[in-house]
Scaffold this active site. Sequence first.
Site, mmCIF file in Angstrom:
data_model
loop_
_atom_site.group_PDB
_atom_site.id
_atom_site.type_symbol
_atom_site.label_atom_id
_atom_site.label_comp_id
_atom_site.label_asym_id
_atom_site.label_seq_id
_atom_site.Cartn_x
_atom_site.Cartn_y
_atom_site.Cartn_z
ATOM 1 N N CYS A 39 44.906 35.065 32.378
ATOM 2 C CA CYS A 39 45.543 36.037 33.263
ATOM 3 C C CYS A 39 45.156 37.459 32.875
ATOM 4 C CB CYS A 39 47.060 35.864 33.176
ATOM 5 S SG CYS A 39 47.992 37.009 34.197
ATOM 6 N N GLU A 63 34.907 35.673 40.495
ATOM 7 C CA GLU A 63 35.214 34.656 39.498
ATOM 8 C C GLU A 63 36.364 33.770 39.946
ATOM 9 O OE1 GLU A 63 33.714 36.821 35.394
ATOM 10 O OE2 GLU A 63 35.860 36.828 35.834
#
Length: 348
Positions: free
Chosen positions: A338, A93
């Site tokens: 994150c 990703e």
Amino acid sequence: MKNLLGCSVKDLENVALNYGQAAFRGRQIYSWLYNYKNRSKSIDEINVLPLNFRNQLKKEGFIFGELILKEKYLANDGTLKLLLNTRDNESVECVGIPTEKRLTACLSSQVGCPMDCKFCATGKEGLKRSLKASEILDQILFIENEMNQKVTNIVFMGMGEPLLNIDELLFSIRSINEDFDVSQRRITVSTVAIPNMIRKLSEMSFQVLGKCQFTLAISLHASNQKTRETIIPSAKNYHIKYIIDDCREFVKKTGRRVSFEYLMLHGVNDKLEHADELSNLIKGFQCHVNLIQYNQIEEVEFKQTPSKNAQLFQNRLSNNGINVSLRKSRGSDRNAACGQLRQNAKIK
């Protein structure tokens, strides 16, 4: 397959010469490969090249990248997460984070991650393999093509531990700087900290790149060794004091400040006493603290620090003379923030 992505202009001139073409044909390939406004997606599309040369390149297995777009997820704030497949059917990703004047690409360096940080989704399924430089660079092409915008900033904060793939990392940085025309000062390399590798990173950067001007970001996330070991298992191999010592040496060698990433976990590392402890740990050299609000993931019971508490923590660090900022999370509604990246599309 022979991936042309990552080849310098000199490399591509040599490719042209090896096939009986003039050197300028290599420069044409270079322009069509890296120039955002003039980019082609395949050798067939470079119609300025003679047809016989294009056919030769295809016959010999030359390609322009090897990842395949599998899924894409657009967050409410414009952040775009891409799920890409490799030729060996692994998944990786990357994330495009747009602002008014720039586009930041968050890149992965490995398929999965071996570090098993307790707050991060990426390591839940372990490490499959490291990415080749061409696979790292291919992520930039996909982000630019999907977002119709040139990438201006790079952060190696996606899947994987970059310093465990240091050769491909540095090759990628060279190409990002020279071929994609992104200044090293706009590149950030994030690491959980691997023994001996911070020093090796600065040494190899000067050897491979001729300079070391990118930002080193340490995923510190704790103000003491005991707390760090509870959330980062690999911390047992590298005491927090020695990490800071190596960071001080990095600053001396490169002249670049170090950034410390600090993920705020409610009741774990977010008390004011932790802020004081952190201040004493890192004071006295050129550094900056990035406070990060925790993004919830499945299988993990950590809680986000309340905004009021995070602000008090930030103020305490600032009052202690520490350069600090509280980073706004982007893309969390599409698991693009994150700590939320992982190898598959199970979580959407």
